[in-house]
Design an enzyme around this catalytic site. Structure first.
Site, PDB file in Angstrom:
ATOM      1  N   LYS A 120       0.808  -1.226   0.000  1.00  0.00           N
ATOM      2  CA  LYS A 120       0.000   0.000   0.000  1.00  0.00           C
ATOM      3  C   LYS A 120       0.834   1.264   0.000  1.00  0.00           C
ATOM      4  CE  LYS A 120      -4.379  -1.664   1.838  1.00  0.00           C
ATOM      5  NZ  LYS A 120      -5.433  -1.444   2.830  1.00  0.00           N
ATOM      6  N   LYS A 203      -8.102 -10.816  -6.630  1.00  0.00           N
ATOM      7  CA  LYS A 203      -9.170 -10.830  -5.654  1.00  0.00           C
ATOM      8  C   LYS A 203     -10.294  -9.860  -6.044  1.00  0.00           C
ATOM      9  CE  LYS A 203      -9.368 -10.205  -0.765  1.00  0.00           C
ATOM     10  NZ  LYS A 203      -8.780 -10.038   0.551  1.00  0.00           N
ATOM     11  N   LYS A 206     -13.463  -3.992  -3.705  1.00  0.00           N
ATOM     12  CA  LYS A 206     -14.357  -2.842  -3.773  1.00  0.00           C
ATOM     13  C   LYS A 206     -13.658  -1.631  -4.356  1.00  0.00           C
ATOM     14  CE  LYS A 206     -13.677  -2.682   1.217  1.00  0.00           C
ATOM     15  NZ  LYS A 206     -14.333  -3.114   2.458  1.00  0.00           N
TER      16      LYS A 206
END
Ligand code: TRP
Length: 341
Positions: A120, A203, A206
């Protein structure tokens, strides 16, 4: 030292960083419901809003909306706020308080080694927030604040749970106590890992820019059917055994979704559908999906029409949570030597 016996307690959390997807439902919430209903654990489920701002700040109204929607999603999926303790993290201030103590237990080297942090923060780690680095210490606090013994999470959280165990062990060792339990991860099986509908090697997320890649828990029946119809597949018919799906990630994903929604094994799906082409199988899959998901999405929108009721449920959850968390935080502060008056 005699081993302390801890109450069998489950804790898990989901970030209200965006809408809920089928991945959250099948990979997490459905198991949360099973563990609640099974009856051998006390269950605590949490919307981790403090974690949701670590990667980037969210628009405040969006964060409030997402948090309420996640709460509605939990309840619509079967989390009973009487049977489970259902909370929003920031409403139980002991999470942040214990998080600070754990930031002083955890070592920089441990934090910098976390793969989620590395992913990240990317190439520009200098610009990442301090909160992103501290994220796993706060997660350890979430869990250990309730002396949780079991934590159901996805595979991607395994390293964070190992860190939670390291923090508990170091705290216990450094202060010569046997206070925090060494928590057991309950890792989801590959079959419940829901992948991207346009790329079965990634994966379902969202945060993917394309909405076609996921099924949202708020999608209506037509949208669900359309996304399944357009899901990526290959031209071969369904095989008769799961080994033959190893190199067919898109096909495997649809079979796994069908199995998870229908509460059967992937092999049982193949027993029913071997030889079928995807055009046909997708119709069956969308029937199962609409059957399971449409009632949840309509219950979610009913709950979302009454935000004051959601807020009331969360206030009550926070009160119940604090019956557990306040004494544990007080004891922690006492062990550390913080003056209690
Ligand atoms: N890091 C978890 C995730 O992104 C969310 C989370 C925060 C969590 N605190 C937790 C999960 C405590 C389990 C227990 O999936």
């Amino acid at each position: 030292m005699a081993q302390t016996q801890f109450t069998q307690r489950v804790f898990s959390g989901i970030q209200p960083s965006g809408g809920l997807t089928l991945g959250n439902y099948l990979g997490a919430i459905k198991r949360f419901v099973d563990m609640q209903d099974e009856g051998s654990f006390q269950t605590v489920y949490c919307m981790v809003d403090l974690h949701a701002i670590t990667a980037k700040l969210l628009d405040p109204d969006t964060l409030r909306h997402n948090t309420r929607e996640l709460c509605a999603g939990f309840i619509a999926s079967g989390i009973d706020p009487e049977k489970s303790i259902l909370i929003n993290q920031s409403q139980v201030p002991e999470h942040a308080q214990l998080g600070w103590i754990f930031s002083c237990i955890a070592r920089m080297g441990w934090m910098e080694r976390m793969t989620q942090y590395k992913d990240k923060s990317g190439k520009n780690a200098e610009a990442a927030s301090l909160g992103l680095l501290a994220y796993p210490a706060l997660m350890a606090a979430d869990i250990l604040l309730y002396h949780a013994t079991h934590v159901p999470v996805g595979d991607d959280q395994k390293q964070h749970l190992e860190l939670t165990r390291d923090i508990a062990a170091k705290f216990n060792h450094d202060y010569g106590v046997d206070f925090f339990p060494i928590t057991e991860p309950v890792i989801e099986g590959a079959a419940t890992r829901v992948m991207n509908l346009q790329d079965g090697t990634k994966k379902m997320s969202k945060s993917d820019p394309s909405d076609k890649t996921r099924i949202n828990m708020t999608d209506d029946a037509d949208t669900i059917a359309k996304k399944i119809r357009k899901a990526k597949t290959d031209p071969d018919p369904l095989p008769d055994n799961t080994d033959a799906l190893t190199d067919r990630p898109d096909a495997r994903n649809l079979v796994n979704i069908y199995a998870a929604l229908g509460d059967i094994t992937p092999q049982a799906v193949l027993d029913q559908h071997a030889g079928a082409l995807f055009g046909h199988f997708k119709v069956a899959l969308s029937d199962v999906a609409v059957d399971k998901l449409a009632p949840i999405s309509s219950e979610m929108s009913r709950l979302m029409d009454d935000p004051a009721e959601i807020d009331r449920i969360l206030r009550r959850g926070a009160d119940r949570a604090r019956e557990i968390s306040v004494p544990i935080l007080e004891k922690t502060y006492d062990i550390v030597g913080m003056l209690r008056s």
